[in-house]
Design a protein around this motif. Structure first.
Motif, short mmCIF file in Angstrom:
data_model
loop_
_atom_site.label_atom_id
_atom_site.label_comp_id
_atom_site.label_asym_id
_atom_site.label_seq_id
_atom_site.Cartn_x
_atom_site.Cartn_y
_atom_site.Cartn_z
N UNK A 1 52.63 -25.27 11.89
CA UNK A 1 53.63 -24.90 12.68
C UNK A 1 54.39 -25.82 13.16
N UNK A 2 54.07 -28.04 13.81
CA UNK A 2 53.94 -28.42 13.56
C UNK A 2 54.80 -29.23 13.37
N UNK A 3 54.41 -29.06 11.67
CA UNK A 3 55.03 -30.53 11.19
C UNK A 3 56.65 -29.71 10.45
N UNK A 4 56.78 -27.92 10.25
CA UNK A 4 58.15 -27.27 10.96
C UNK A 4 58.67 -27.64 11.93
N UNK A 5 58.30 -27.42 12.91
CA UNK A 5 59.23 -28.42 14.38
C UNK A 5 60.02 -29.21 14.33
N UNK A 6 59.09 -30.06 13.71
CA UNK A 6 59.76 -31.75 13.55
C UNK A 6 60.42 -31.95 12.60
N UNK A 7 60.17 -31.18 11.64
CA UNK A 7 61.39 -31.08 9.67
C UNK A 7 62.66 -30.23 10.99
N UNK A 8 62.57 -30.02 11.48
CA UNK A 8 64.06 -28.59 12.36
C UNK A 8 64.64 -29.66 12.82
N UNK A 9 63.91 -31.11 14.13
CA UNK A 9 63.87 -31.54 15.43
C UNK A 9 64.90 -32.60 14.49
N UNK A 10 64.37 -33.30 13.32
CA UNK A 10 64.86 -34.13 12.91
C UNK A 10 66.36 -34.24 11.41
N UNK A 11 65.99 -32.47 11.23
CA UNK A 11 67.60 -31.95 10.04
C UNK A 11 68.77 -32.29 10.39
N UNK A 12 69.80 -32.30 11.98
CA UNK A 12 70.56 -32.88 11.79
C UNK A 12 71.19 -34.17 12.05
N UNK A 13 69.77 -34.97 12.78
CA UNK A 13 69.37 -36.36 12.59
C UNK A 13 69.26 -37.49 10.17
N UNK A 14 68.94 -36.49 9.82
CA UNK A 14 68.64 -37.25 8.75
C UNK A 14 70.33 -36.14 7.89
N UNK A 15 70.88 -35.39 8.34
CA UNK A 15 72.57 -35.17 7.58
C UNK A 15 73.40 -35.94 8.61
N UNK A 16 73.49 -36.66 9.68
CA UNK A 16 73.87 -37.30 9.70
C UNK A 16 74.08 -39.31 8.89
N UNK A 17 72.25 -39.38 9.24
CA UNK A 17 72.43 -40.53 8.62
C UNK A 17 71.41 -40.98 7.39
N UNK A 18 72.53 -40.11 6.44
CA UNK A 18 71.73 -39.58 4.94
C UNK A 18 71.08 -41.01 4.45
N UNK A 19 71.78 -42.43 4.32
CA UNK A 19 70.53 -43.58 3.96
C UNK A 19 69.79 -43.60 5.00
N UNK A 20 68.71 -43.16 5.74
CA UNK A 20 67.65 -43.99 6.06
C UNK A 20 66.65 -42.81 5.96
N UNK A 21 65.68 -43.54 4.81
CA UNK A 21 64.47 -42.30 4.63
C UNK A 21 63.90 -42.46 5.46
N UNK A 22 63.11 -41.18 6.05
CA UNK A 22 62.50 -40.69 7.25
C UNK A 22 60.82 -39.80 6.72
N UNK A 23 59.68 -40.65 6.71
CA UNK A 23 59.16 -39.66 6.70
C UNK A 23 58.19 -39.31 7.91
N UNK A 24 57.33 -38.34 7.91
CA UNK A 24 55.94 -37.41 9.06
C UNK A 24 55.41 -37.51 9.22
N UNK A 25 55.11 -38.19 10.00
CA UNK A 25 53.15 -37.92 10.73
C UNK A 25 53.29 -36.52 11.95
N UNK A 26 51.96 -35.51 11.06
CA UNK A 26 51.10 -34.95 12.29
C UNK A 26 49.97 -35.09 12.36
#
Length: 140
Positions: free
Chosen positions: A60-85
């Protein structure tokens, strides 16, 4: 790296700073989240059901983190993002990730306390123990 506490809260300024900085440095960003464990009161089979749905608390936390990052990943597609939960103490999770970071970005909620401004326990621990530079970003 950016440490995120409340994924439902107003972390826009924190994420904007982290993504802008990563884009300017042409580097990747690691988003770190240590969800709070829900208190469980009572007995019986129904008590553990919320924690076991949708991949458990971590899923659930991984999904919530992914949702929170989605608009920023779309705005900054050149920034690779790794997630840690991680289901550990937030300050420890952030400090462990900070060991590999060039910059640690944490937030400070904007409140008007009677005795002046203060930082929370995670920002306090990071300011005192991180080997990397730390940016504390005020947010709502």
């Amino acid at each position: 790296m950016v440490g995120l506490d409340d994924l439902d809260g107003p972390a826009g300024p924190l994420l904007e700073f982290a993504f802008e900085t990563a884009a300017a440095r042409r580097t990747a960003l690691r988003a770190v989240h240590a969800p709070s464990l829900p208190p469980l009161y009572g007995y019986g089979p129904a008590v553990g059901q919320p924690a076991s749905r949708d991949g458990g608390i971590t899923g659930q936390a991984e999904e919530a983190l992914s949702d929170a990052l989605r608009p920023w990943r779309e705005k900054y597609p050149q920034v690779p993002v790794a997630r840690t939960v991680d289901l550990a103490r937030a300050s420890g999770v952030v400090l462990q990730a900070a060991a590999q970071a060039g910059l640690v970005v944490v937030g400070r909620r904007v409140r008007r306390p009677a005795l002046g401004m203060r930082v929370g326990p995670v920002a306090h621990a990071v300011l005192h123990h991180a080997a990397a530079p730390v940016a504390v970003v005020p947010h709502g």
